[in-house]
Design an enzyme around this catalytic site. Structure first.
Site, PDB file in Angstrom:
ATOM      1  N   SER A 256     -57.446 -31.885  99.665  1.00  0.00           N
ATOM      2  CA  SER A 256     -57.287 -30.740  98.673  1.00  0.00           C
ATOM      3  C   SER A 256     -57.886 -29.531  99.543  1.00  0.00           C
ATOM      4  O   SER A 256     -57.528 -29.122 100.669  1.00  0.00           O
ATOM      5  CB  SER A 256     -57.971 -31.103  97.500  1.00  0.00           C
ATOM      6  OG  SER A 256     -57.223 -30.164  96.452  1.00  0.00           O
ATOM      7  N   HIS A 397     -52.871 -36.073  92.220  1.00  0.00           N
ATOM      8  CA  HIS A 397     -53.779 -35.251  93.316  1.00  0.00           C
ATOM      9  C   HIS A 397     -54.944 -36.172  93.250  1.00  0.00           C
ATOM     10  O   HIS A 397     -55.855 -36.286  92.373  1.00  0.00           O
ATOM     11  CB  HIS A 397     -54.147 -33.919  92.708  1.00  0.00           C
ATOM     12  CG  HIS A 397     -54.776 -33.177  93.587  1.00  0.00           C
ATOM     13  ND1 HIS A 397     -54.080 -32.623  94.689  1.00  0.00           N
ATOM     14  CD2 HIS A 397     -55.992 -32.696  93.692  1.00  0.00           C
ATOM     15  CE1 HIS A 397     -55.157 -31.855  95.605  1.00  0.00           C
ATOM     16  NE2 HIS A 397     -56.215 -31.858  94.611  1.00  0.00           N
TER      17      HIS A 397
HETATM   18  C1  GTR Z   1     -56.829 -26.429  92.931  1.00  0.00           C
HETATM   19  C2  GTR Z   1     -56.546 -25.414  94.023  1.00  0.00           C
HETATM   20  C3  GTR Z   1     -55.643 -26.255  94.941  1.00  0.00           C
HETATM   21  C4  GTR Z   1     -56.565 -27.308  95.424  1.00  0.00           C
HETATM   22  C5  GTR Z   1     -57.210 -28.160  94.258  1.00  0.00           C
HETATM   23  C6  GTR Z   1     -58.500 -28.868  94.949  1.00  0.00           C
HETATM   24  O1  GTR Z   1     -57.418 -25.789  91.768  1.00  0.00           O
HETATM   25  O2  GTR Z   1     -55.506 -24.686  93.165  1.00  0.00           O
HETATM   26  O3  GTR Z   1     -55.294 -25.169  96.106  1.00  0.00           O
HETATM   27  O4  GTR Z   1     -57.212 -26.937  96.474  1.00  0.00           O
HETATM   28  O5  GTR Z   1     -57.762 -27.297  93.472  1.00  0.00           O
HETATM   29  O6  GTR Z   1     -59.130 -28.510  95.810  1.00  0.00           O
HETATM   30  O7  GTR Z   1     -58.660 -30.022  94.223  1.00  0.00           O
END
Ligand code: GTR
Length: 417
Positions: A256, A397
């Site tokens: 991420s 995610h």
């Molecule tokens: C989110 C962000 C993403 C990603 C994610 C993370 O809130 O919008 O760009 O980086 O976090 O790091 O889990």
């Protein structure tokens, strides 16, 4: 539940597009044409002309430059256990102290080495989000950072807040599996370098340069992602000195926001042998021009402390970018790179991540290496392992066993073992 990790997208205010038919038509800036219009027809020309151009564009317009000037670095072994994790590993913890202008800043590196392998071993290097003690329930891990995203919101630091529970991120860290495959694992908390919140500049490495607040940073000066990437290289400095580590075979992995930093670190520092972006999304592997899921507008609103200020020029103005994220991936060539997406992680735009890796493959072909051959994404859970690796797995995610198993397989394939 206080320790639930906020899913990406939950905190966004802007409506996001998730409709493929609404993706605007776009033209990507050419990778193989120099700023003054010269065709880049060989790996030599790429390295001499185009690669440096693209690298400076990313550093001036997106991630920002790290301040100039020497920092004194010292290492102290805080602990060494020759018999950790049920006799399967050696565990070492190292304090890295950075010093400049009379100011000191510390980071703590945790390394597990596979006990069954003698001599030098390749290593997976990756930041953790919540402190070293959260990657495994091993009681011997020193509690390092008590920053959590919740704390970030509250703006309080260490000691004043509850520590993240020991081992609560262990599903993202299948350490035993990695050790069994003959790899070491090295990690530090990214907050050791730049606590991930607005108004934390003064608690970051930038404070060593007298920088206390974002106002004191030049438009092309780096903020958190630039510092995290810098920190990855500093951990690499230590790994090069470690007699148990095969420093020619360091695999950098980032999930991420740390995946964005990993790509940037891998682009700048050729010592990283393989670079892996796990669900890095906008500002990482995903093409900005698709404006699918998270956009530059959203990311710079929600995280004004990540990129350099110049990047704000491209809010709702992606066409003006002199690059797109395929160029970031291409900077890693000819070293193997792996981009991974998750089916339900639409905020990170899996298709945009795939297409960026596909377009970056053009540069790998200059080196006579194989990259992604088609614009069509592979089926779910079916990794492609050419020099440009890619998978999209089922699920959200996250970092899963499937991801790690694929990374181990990719490393087994491409490392000089
Ligand atoms: C989110 C962000 C993403 C990603 C994610 C993370 O809130 O919008 O760009 O980086 O976090 O790091 O889990």
């Amino acid at each position: 539940m206080a320790w639930m990790v906020c899913l990406p997208g939950q905190s966004q205010q802007q409506p996001a597009n998730y409709d493929e038919s609404k993706v605007p038509a776009y033209t990507l800036p050419a990778l193989l044409v120099s700023n003054d219009g010269k065709e880049i027809t060989s790996a030599r020309k790429w390295e001499k002309i185009r690669r440096p151009e693209i690298l400076s564009l990313f550093s001036e317009q997106m991630f920002g430059k790290f301040p100039k000037g020497d920092i004194k670095t010292s290492y102290e072994t805080l602990s060494f256990d020759p018999d950790a994790l049920n006799h399967t590993a050696e565990r070492k913890q190292i304090k890295i102290t950075f010093e400049k202008n009379g100011i000191q800043h510390e980071a703590t590196l945790l390394i597990y080495y596979p006990k069954q392998v003698e001599g030098k071993v390749p290593v997976f290097l990756s930041y953790n989000y919540f402190g070293n003690h959260t990657v495994n329930s091993d009681e011997g891990i020193i509690i390092t950072s008590s920053w959590s995203r919740n704390d970030q919101e509250a703006g309080v630091r260490n000691n004043q807040v509850a520590e993240a529970p020991r081992g609560f991120q262990s599903s993202r860290w299948p350490i035993q599996k990695i050790l069994d495959a003959g790899y070491a694992v090295a990690t530090a908390c990214y907050n050791d370098f730049f606590p991930d919140a607005k108004e934390q500049t003064g608690n970051s490495i930038l404070a060593l340069f007298g920088i206390q607040s974002p106002e004191e940073i030049a438009p092309d000066g780096c903020q958190a992602i630039g510092v995290w990437a810098w920190g990855m290289s500093r951990m690499m400095d230590y790994l090069e000195k470690d007699p148990r580590i095969d420093a020619d075979n360091v695999i950098l992995m980032g999930h991420s926001r740390q995946g964005k930093a990993a790509l940037w670190a891998g682009a700048q520092d050729k010592r990283f042998r393989i670079v892996i972006s796990n669900d890095s999304g906008c500002g990482g592997a995903a093409l900005s021009r698709r404006k699918f899921g998270e956009t530059i507008q959203a990311i710079t609103n929600n995280f004004p402390h990540w990129f350099c200020k110049n990047f704000n020029r491209y809010r709702d103005n992606e066409e003006a970018l002199p690059f797109d994220q395929h160029a970031l991936i291409a900077l890693i060539a000819p070293r193997p790179v792996y981009v991974a997406s998750a089916e339900q992680d639409l905020w990170a735009d899996p298709k945009g991540e795939y297409l960026a890796a596909y377009h970056a493959s053009e540069v790998y072909r200059l080196y006579k290496l194989n990259g992604l051959e088609t614009k069509t994404m592979p089926p779910l859970n079916s990794p492609v392992m050419t020099n440009v690796g890619y998978h999209i797995r089922t699920g959200i995610h996250d970092v899963t066993d499937f991801d790690w198993e694929s990374y181990i397989q990719f490393a087994n394939k491409w490392l000089d073992k």
